[in-house]
Design a protein around this motif. Sequence first.
Motif, PDB file in Angstrom:
ATOM      1  N   LYS A  75      76.047 129.947 -34.118  1.00 39.74           N
ATOM      2  CA  LYS A  75      76.299 129.953 -35.561  1.00 39.74           C
ATOM      3  C   LYS A  75      77.788 130.112 -35.840  1.00 39.74           C
ATOM      4  O   LYS A  75      78.348 129.452 -36.724  1.00 39.74           O
ATOM      5  CB  LYS A  75      75.524 131.090 -36.239  1.00 39.74           C
ATOM      6  CG  LYS A  75      74.036 130.848 -36.359  1.00 39.74           C
ATOM      7  CD  LYS A  75      73.365 132.016 -37.081  1.00 39.74           C
ATOM      8  CE  LYS A  75      71.896 131.792 -37.284  1.00 39.74           C
ATOM      9  NZ  LYS A  75      71.269 132.870 -38.071  1.00 39.74           N
ATOM     10  N   SER A  76      78.430 130.978 -35.088  1.00 44.62           N
ATOM     11  CA  SER A  76      79.859 131.201 -35.259  1.00 44.62           C
ATOM     12  C   SER A  76      80.657 129.918 -35.024  1.00 44.62           C
ATOM     13  O   SER A  76      81.600 129.624 -35.757  1.00 44.62           O
ATOM     14  CB  SER A  76      80.348 132.301 -34.305  1.00 44.62           C
ATOM     15  OG  SER A  76      81.737 132.440 -34.392  1.00 44.62           O
ATOM     16  N   TYR A  85      86.095 131.505 -41.427  1.00 44.85           N
ATOM     17  CA  TYR A  85      86.482 132.373 -40.317  1.00 44.85           C
ATOM     18  C   TYR A  85      85.937 133.792 -40.452  1.00 44.85           C
ATOM     19  O   TYR A  85      85.649 134.437 -39.452  1.00 44.85           O
ATOM     20  CB  TYR A  85      87.999 132.394 -40.163  1.00 44.85           C
ATOM     21  CG  TYR A  85      88.571 131.017 -39.878  1.00 44.85           C
ATOM     22  CD1 TYR A  85      88.069 130.236 -38.845  1.00 44.85           C
ATOM     23  CD2 TYR A  85      89.603 130.495 -40.655  1.00 44.85           C
ATOM     24  CE1 TYR A  85      88.571 128.975 -38.586  1.00 44.85           C
ATOM     25  CE2 TYR A  85      90.117 129.230 -40.393  1.00 44.85           C
ATOM     26  CZ  TYR A  85      89.602 128.476 -39.361  1.00 44.85           C
ATOM     27  OH  TYR A  85      90.102 127.236 -39.112  1.00 44.85           O
ATOM     28  N   THR A  86      85.764 134.258 -41.675  1.00 50.95           N
ATOM     29  CA  THR A  86      85.243 135.615 -41.869  1.00 50.95           C
ATOM     30  C   THR A  86      83.818 135.732 -41.337  1.00 50.95           C
ATOM     31  O   THR A  86      83.501 136.634 -40.553  1.00 50.95           O
ATOM     32  CB  THR A  86      85.303 136.007 -43.359  1.00 50.95           C
ATOM     33  OG1 THR A  86      86.665 135.903 -43.803  1.00 50.95           O
ATOM     34  CG2 THR A  86      84.806 137.420 -43.569  1.00 50.95           C
ATOM     35  N   TYR A  91      79.699 137.018 -36.942  1.00 46.81           N
ATOM     36  CA  TYR A  91      78.672 136.639 -35.971  1.00 46.81           C
ATOM     37  C   TYR A  91      79.127 136.923 -34.541  1.00 46.81           C
ATOM     38  O   TYR A  91      78.341 137.393 -33.711  1.00 46.81           O
ATOM     39  CB  TYR A  91      78.284 135.162 -36.129  1.00 46.81           C
ATOM     40  CG  TYR A  91      77.209 134.943 -37.166  1.00 46.81           C
ATOM     41  CD1 TYR A  91      75.908 135.406 -36.954  1.00 46.81           C
ATOM     42  CD2 TYR A  91      77.478 134.268 -38.348  1.00 46.81           C
ATOM     43  CE1 TYR A  91      74.915 135.212 -37.896  1.00 46.81           C
ATOM     44  CE2 TYR A  91      76.493 134.067 -39.301  1.00 46.81           C
ATOM     45  CZ  TYR A  91      75.213 134.537 -39.068  1.00 46.81           C
ATOM     46  OH  TYR A  91      74.220 134.347 -40.002  1.00 46.81           O
ATOM     47  N   LEU A  92      80.399 136.624 -34.247  1.00 52.62           N
ATOM     48  CA  LEU A  92      80.897 136.896 -32.896  1.00 52.62           C
ATOM     49  C   LEU A  92      80.894 138.387 -32.589  1.00 52.62           C
ATOM     50  O   LEU A  92      80.545 138.797 -31.476  1.00 52.62           O
ATOM     51  CB  LEU A  92      82.299 136.321 -32.710  1.00 52.62           C
ATOM     52  CG  LEU A  92      82.363 134.829 -32.394  1.00 52.62           C
ATOM     53  CD1 LEU A  92      83.809 134.356 -32.327  1.00 52.62           C
ATOM     54  CD2 LEU A  92      81.647 134.512 -31.086  1.00 52.62           C
ATOM     55  N   GLY A 118      89.706 134.758 -30.273  1.00 50.56           N
ATOM     56  CA  GLY A 118      91.114 134.371 -30.188  1.00 50.56           C
ATOM     57  C   GLY A 118      91.391 133.094 -30.955  1.00 50.56           C
ATOM     58  O   GLY A 118      92.396 132.983 -31.667  1.00 50.56           O
ATOM     59  N   ILE A 119      90.501 132.130 -30.827  1.00 50.22           N
ATOM     60  CA  ILE A 119      90.666 130.859 -31.550  1.00 50.22           C
ATOM     61  C   ILE A 119      90.651 131.099 -33.058  1.00 50.22           C
ATOM     62  O   ILE A 119      91.471 130.546 -33.795  1.00 50.22           O
ATOM     63  CB  ILE A 119      89.566 129.858 -31.132  1.00 50.22           C
ATOM     64  CG1 ILE A 119      89.795 129.414 -29.683  1.00 50.22           C
ATOM     65  CG2 ILE A 119      89.529 128.651 -32.077  1.00 50.22           C
ATOM     66  CD1 ILE A 119      88.633 128.636 -29.079  1.00 50.22           C
ATOM     67  N   ILE A 120      89.737 131.947 -33.527  1.00 47.24           N
ATOM     68  CA  ILE A 120      89.663 132.248 -34.958  1.00 47.24           C
ATOM     69  C   ILE A 120      90.982 132.849 -35.437  1.00 47.24           C
ATOM     70  O   ILE A 120      91.538 132.420 -36.451  1.00 47.24           O
ATOM     71  CB  ILE A 120      88.488 133.198 -35.261  1.00 47.24           C
ATOM     72  CG1 ILE A 120      87.152 132.463 -35.108  1.00 47.24           C
ATOM     73  CG2 ILE A 120      88.606 133.789 -36.669  1.00 47.24           C
ATOM     74  CD1 ILE A 120      85.929 133.367 -35.166  1.00 47.24           C
ATOM     75  N   TYR A 121      91.484 133.848 -34.716  1.00 44.13           N
ATOM     76  CA  TYR A 121      92.725 134.501 -35.142  1.00 44.13           C
ATOM     77  C   TYR A 121      93.916 133.570 -35.031  1.00 44.13           C
ATOM     78  O   TYR A 121      94.836 133.623 -35.856  1.00 44.13           O
ATOM     79  CB  TYR A 121      92.941 135.814 -34.380  1.00 44.13           C
ATOM     80  CG  TYR A 121      92.207 136.941 -35.049  1.00 44.13           C
ATOM     81  CD1 TYR A 121      92.819 137.701 -36.050  1.00 44.13           C
ATOM     82  CD2 TYR A 121      90.887 137.217 -34.744  1.00 44.13           C
ATOM     83  CE1 TYR A 121      92.140 138.707 -36.702  1.00 44.13           C
ATOM     84  CE2 TYR A 121      90.190 138.229 -35.395  1.00 44.13           C
ATOM     85  CZ  TYR A 121      90.828 138.968 -36.375  1.00 44.13           C
ATOM     86  OH  TYR A 121      90.148 139.959 -37.040  1.00 44.13           O
ATOM     87  N   SER A 122      93.914 132.704 -34.060  1.00 42.92           N
ATOM     88  CA  SER A 122      94.988 131.712 -33.944  1.00 42.92           C
ATOM     89  C   SER A 122      94.972 130.771 -35.140  1.00 42.92           C
ATOM     90  O   SER A 122      96.011 130.482 -35.730  1.00 42.92           O
ATOM     91  CB  SER A 122      94.822 130.921 -32.646  1.00 42.92           C
ATOM     92  OG  SER A 122      95.830 129.947 -32.529  1.00 42.92           O
TER      93      SER A 122
END
Length: 199
Positions: A75-76, A85-86, A91-92, A118-122
Amino acid sequence: GVYDSALIYTRKSIELHESSIIKDSMLLANSYQSLGIINKFLGKYDQALMYYDQAERIYHKLDEQILIAYLYTNKSNILQTRQDYTKAEEYLNHAISILNTDSIRQKKALANAYNNLGIIYSRKGNYQKAIEFYDESIRLKNNNNYAYSTIGNMAQCYKKLPKVKLADAHYLKAIGMGTEYYGDSNNVNLAVHYLNYAV
């Protein structure tokens, strides 16, 4: 093609399982999850999420926590694609919480979850936080050749900061590890790291 056939046979599996006496079986839940994955690959994200929800309902009834964690990761991934992203991060974090209950056997899944954080924060532009998650992912991967992709992700963050020397070192490490991982084959995943290093 292949996905069309997969849809047909998976739907047939669901019909058979839904018509059986035991409505909330593991096989039915797995079929729903499979339909979710197929629809995700086809870009039908709403349908994919709907099937993931149906699988999740059954997994909860059967107390299959690890399978729920895998669903949350799936899902994430869809929510990341949609740039939500939130929710993707929520979900992660739920998945990581579940996976940590069996962290030795779920080490690879945890490593992938941290890489995805990491990908989300990037993507949100928080490169330092992304690097922290990539570090955790690499640690869980024991810094072996399988970690090449995460090291490449980290290189991109260093490039954005800009910490050019660290970026160069990580790009070269990712390329070296990727070459060992894939051998001398012309692999598209490895080509991405060469391209990122060249740009």
